[in-house]
Design an enzyme around this catalytic site. Structure first.
Site, short mmCIF file in Angstrom:
data_model
loop_
_atom_site.label_atom_id
_atom_site.label_comp_id
_atom_site.label_asym_id
_atom_site.label_seq_id
_atom_site.Cartn_x
_atom_site.Cartn_y
_atom_site.Cartn_z
CG HIS A 1 43.79 54.68 40.02
ND1 HIS A 1 43.35 54.42 41.64
CD2 HIS A 1 44.55 53.46 39.80
CE1 HIS A 1 43.65 52.76 41.44
NE2 HIS A 1 44.99 52.30 40.34
CD GLU B 1 38.46 25.47 49.49
OE1 GLU B 1 38.15 25.11 49.52
OE2 GLU B 1 38.24 27.03 48.80
CG HIS C 1 48.67 54.30 42.22
ND1 HIS C 1 49.60 53.00 42.51
CD2 HIS C 1 48.23 53.06 41.70
CE1 HIS C 1 49.86 52.15 41.60
NE2 HIS C 1 48.32 51.98 41.17
CG HIS D 1 38.22 16.85 43.58
ND1 HIS D 1 37.45 17.28 42.59
CD2 HIS D 1 37.47 16.74 44.66
CE1 HIS D 1 36.33 17.98 43.01
NE2 HIS D 1 36.32 17.77 44.92
#
Length: 675
Positions: free
Chosen positions: A271, A420, A41, A482
Site C-alpha cells: 500500500h 455541512e 503508494h 452553538h
C-alpha cells in the site's frame, strides 16, 4: 449545427494482450517512480491499472492538447495517495507538461508529480486530493455544475464525471453526505469506480469495516453493481451501462492491490511504501515486463498516445458548436468559464450602498447579507447558493431564487440538507468545474464540520463563499454548544482564506463585493443573529473594507490616547466605549477590522498608519484573543472571551462576560501609567 457526438471513439479492436501491455505500463511506471522516490503508494496504481486503461482508452472524453477544454469529462482520483496512477496516465496519453523526467522526479520539490495530486501544479489533475473522501464529494459538485450549466446553455455543456475511489474514501463520513446528495439529485452523469481491494493500511478491511457498499449506494438512490476489476470486458460493459443510466452509478471493481507483485500483492505491504528491488524484479517477471525502469516500448506508448487523441475531433466539433451559439450566449458562457465577473456587479453594490445611505437599517448582518444578495444575485447569474438546512436562519435564498432539483437543474438554490462537510466539498467541485460561483450557509460553530474542505479550497485557490451566521455568544439562548468562541481564530489560521466580519449593513455589502472579486481565494462571511446599528450612514463609492481595517470613528484634533479595534457586532460596542473615554478626557478612536487577512496583507507603512500611535490599543471581539496581537500588540488590552459561552438572552450574555462599552472603557483606562 454539427451533429451531437455521443462519445469519443474507442481504440478498436483491442486484444487482451494489447490491454495488458497498456495496463502494465502504468504498473511499471508506478512501481519505478515510488522506488526511486523511496516513498509513495504503488499498490493502488498497480491494482487499478486495468480500470484506468479501459476508462482512458475507451470512454473518457479528454484532449491532452487542451487540458482546460470546458466540455471534457472530469476524472477525479479521490484516492489521491495513488497519485502515480494519474501521473502515469498523463504521461502515457501525451500531456505536454508530464514528461518522463517529471515521473523520475516523483515527490521531489518543484516537480509536477507531488506526493498527492495538486490541480494547481499539474495540468490534467482536476482537483487536489489525498484527504480521503474529499475527491468523491468534489465530484458531486462537478456533476451538479455540469447539469446546471447544461440547463442554462444546452448541450454545449454535455460531459460526465468519473471517480476512482478507495475503501478509505468510502469509510470517511463525508462520502455518505456526498453520495446521499448525488442520489437525491439523480446526477446520472456521475460514475464512481470503486477500487474494491479489501485492504487498508492496518491490513484487511474486515478488521474495521463490514459495510456492503453496493447496498449502501443503492439505498442512497444509486445504481450499483460488483464486477471483476481485472476483466477489461466486464469493466467496459459496466461503464457503457452506467452511461445510459438515469441515476448515478457505482461500480465496485474487485481488484488485487499491488497486482503483479509476487509476494506483496493482495497485502497492505504494497500500500504505502516502495516494493523494493527484489519485489520489483519479481513483478517484472510476473507481468512479462522486461524493460528497464521508466522505459515504455514505442508500440505501447504509441497505443497510449492514440488513446490521448481519441477525442480531438470531438473537441474541434465542440468548438464549432460553441461558435454557432448566439453571440450573447457565447460571450456569456465564455465569461463564466473564465471566471470574470459581470459589469453589473459594481452597479448592484452601489445601488445597495445608496439605498442604505438614504434609509439606514438596524438589522442583523445575516439580514444585511440577504438585503445585499437581493441585488447581487440577479446581477451575477453564475452565483449558485444554498444552505445546510438553515435557509431561514442563514438568509442565503433570495425571493427570486428557484430551488435546484432532479426535475430542474436550472434552479440556483441547493437544499444541501444537514450535510455541512459534503456541502463545502461539493462547492469546491462546483468552483473547480468552472462557470459557477458557489456560496452556502450554516452556523459559524459548524465551520468545524466544513474545515477540511475550506482548507482545500484555500490551498487550491478556489472562489467559494461560506456564509456563516450566528457568529458569537450573540446568538443567545441556544447556548455554548452553538456559540462559536475559537472559530474565528481557527479560520483565520488557514492561509489564503479571507474571513470577513462586517459590523453593519454597509460593510456587509462591501464584504460580499470583496468575496466575489477574490478570484483565487475562498471567503467566510461571519454574520450576526442580533440586530446592529448602521454605523456608516454617508454614501461613498469607495469600498472601505478593501483595506481590511479602517478608521470608522476618528477623534477630534490630533491627540489620540486610545485606539479601539473591533470587528462585527463589537464595533458598535467600541464606538460607545470611545464616546465614554472621550467624555473622561481620554481621546479615543475606533478602527473597524472587517478582515484581518486583507489588513495584514497591506504594506507595513499603510498598516502602521491605520494602527496609529496611541498609548493604549484595545481589541474587542466576542471570541478568543488569538490572532489579535498582530494588530493591538502583545501589550494591548483585549476584551473578549476566554471560556465557552452560556445559555441566556444575548444582552445578558454580553454583560455577564464583560463585553460592554463600560468594560472596554474601564480596561483601557486601567492601562494608563500613573502621571
Amino acid at each position: 449545427m454539427p451533429p451531437r457526438n455521443t462519445g469519443p471513439s474507442r481504440i478498436l479492436p483491442m486484444s487482451r494482450a494489447q490491454h495488458d501491455r497498456m495496463a502494465n505500463a502504468i504498473r511499471a511506471l508506478a512501481m519505478d517512480a515510488v522506488e526511486q522516490a523511496k516513498s509513495g503508494h504503488p499498490g493502488l496504481p498497480m491494482g487499478a491499472a486495468d480500470i484506468a486503461t479501459v476508462l482512458f482508452s475507451q470512454f473518457l472524453k479528454f484532449d491532452p492538447s487542451a487540458p482546460k477544454w470546458p466540455d471534457r469529462d472530469r476524472f477525479v482520483l479521490s484516492a489521491g495517495h495513488g497519485s502515480m496512477l494519474i501521473y502515469a496516465l498523463l504521461y502515457l496519453t501525451g500531456y505536454e507538461a508530464m514528461t518522463i523526467e517529471e515521473l523520475k522526479n516523483f515527490r521531489k520539490l518543484h516537480s509536477k508529480t507531488p506526493g498527492h495530486p495538486e490541480n494547481f501544479v499539474t495540468p490534467g489533475v482536476e482537483t487536489t486530493t489525498g484527504p480521503l473522501g474529499q475527491g468523491i464529494a468534489n465530484a458531486v459538485g462537478m456533476a451538479i455544475a455540469e447539469r446546471h450549466l447544461n440547463a442554462e446553455f444546452g448541450d454545449v455543456v454535455d460531459h460526465r464525471t468519473y471517480v476512482l475511489a478507495s475503501d478509505g474514501d468510502l469509510m470517511e463520513g463525508v462520502s455518505q453526505e456526498a453520495i446521499a446528495l448525488a442520489g437525491h439529485l439523480k446526477l446520472n452523469r456521475l460514475i464512481v469506480l470503486f477500487d474494491d481491494n479489501g485492504i487498508t493500511i492496518d491490513g484487511k478491511l474486515s478488521l474495521s469495516d463490514s459495510v456492503d457498499q453496493v447496498k449502501r449506494f443503492e439505498s442512497a438512490g444509486w445504481i450499483a453493481e460488483r464486477i471483476d476489476g481485472h476483466d477489461p470486458d466486464a469493466i467496459a460493459s459496466a461503464i457503457a451501462q452506467a452511461q445510459k443510466a438515469d441515476r448515478p452509478t457505482m461500480i465496485a471493481c474487485r481488484t488485487t492491490i499491488g497486482f503483479g507483485a509476487p509476494n506483496k500483492a493482495g497485502s497492505e505491504k504494497s500500500h504505502g511504501s516502495p516494493l523494493g528491488a527484489d519485489e520489483i524484479k519479481g513483478a517484472r517477471e510476473t507481468l512479462g515486463w522486461p524493460h528497464a525502469p521508466f522505459v515504455v516500448p514505442e508500440d505501447i506508448l504509441g497505443d497510449w498516445r492514440k488513446a490521448g487523441r481519441r477525442s480531438t475531433d470531438m473537441r474541434k466539433a465542440w468548438e464549432t458548436k460553441l461558435a454557432s451559439l448566439a453571440p450573447e450566449a457565447k460571450a456569456e458562457f465564455e465569461r463564466r468559464i473564465k471566471g470574470d465577473l459581470p459589469k453589473a456587479l459594481a452597479d448592484a453594490v452601489q445601488k445597495v450602498k445608496r439605498t442604505l445611505a438614504e434609509a439606514p437599517k438596524e438589522i442583523a448582518t445575516r439580514a444585511s447579507s440577504e438585503f445585499a444578495l437581493e441585488s447581487i444575485v440577479p446581477a451575477v447569474p453564475e452565483m449558485v447558493g444554498g444552505s445546510a438546512d438553515l435557509t431561514g436562519s442563514n438568509n442565503t435564498r433570495t425571493k427570486t431564487m428557484k430551488a435546484m432539483s432532479a426535475a430542474d437543474y436550472g434552479g440556483r438554490f441547493i437544499h444541501y440538507g444537514i450535510r455541512e462537510h459534503g456541502m463545502a466539498s461539493a462547492m469546491n467541485g462546483m468552483a473547480l468545474h468552472g462557470g459557477i460561483i458557489p456560496y452556502s450557509g450554516t452556523f459559524l460553530v459548524f465551520s468545524d464540520y466544513c474545515r477540511p474542505a475550506i482548507r482545500l479550497a484555500a490551498l487550491m485557490g478556489e472562489r467559494v463563499i461560506h456564509v456563516m451566521t450566528h457568529d458569537s455568544i450573540g446568538l443567545g439562548e441556544d447556548g455554548p454548544t452553538h456559540q462559536p468562541v475559537e472559530h474565528l481564530a481557527a479560520l483565520r489560521a488557514i492561509p489564503n482564506l479571507n474571513v470577513f466580519r462586517p459590523c453593519d449593513a454597509v460593510e456587509a455589502v462591501e464584504c460580499w463585493d470583496l468575496a466575489l472579486r477574490a478570484k483565487d481565494t475562498p471567503s467566510v462571511l461571519a454574520l450576526t443573529r442580533q440586530n446592529l446599528p448602521q454605523l456608516r450612514t454617508s454614501y461613498t463609492t469607495e469600498n472601505l473594507c478593501a483595506a481590511g481595517a479602517y478608521e470608522i470613528l476618528p477623534v477630534e484634533g490630533d491627540n489620540v490616547d486610545v485606539s479601539i479595534f473591533a470587528s462585527g457586532s463589537e464595533v458598535a460596542i467600541a464606538v460607545e466605549a470611545a464616546q465614554l473615554l472621550n467624555r473622561q478626557g481620554k481621546p479615543a478612536r475606533v478602527v473597524s477590522v472587517p478582515c484581518f487577512e486583507l489588513f495584514l496583507a497591506l504594506p507595513p507603512e499603510k498598516r502602521h498608519a491605520v494602527i496609529g500611535g496611541a498609548e493604549v490599543n484595545v481589541g474587542v471581539e466576542a471570541g478568543i484573543r488569538q490572532g489579535w496581537d498582530a494588530i493591538i500588540g502583545s501589550d494591548g488590552v483585549f476584551v473578549g472571551m476566554s471560556s465557552f459561552g452560556a445559555s441566556a438572552p444575548y444582552k445578558e450574555l454580553y454583560a455577564h462576560f464583560g463585553i460592554t462599552p463600560q468594560a472596554v472603557a474601564a480596561a483601557a483606562l486601567a492601562k494608563f501609567r500613573p502621571r
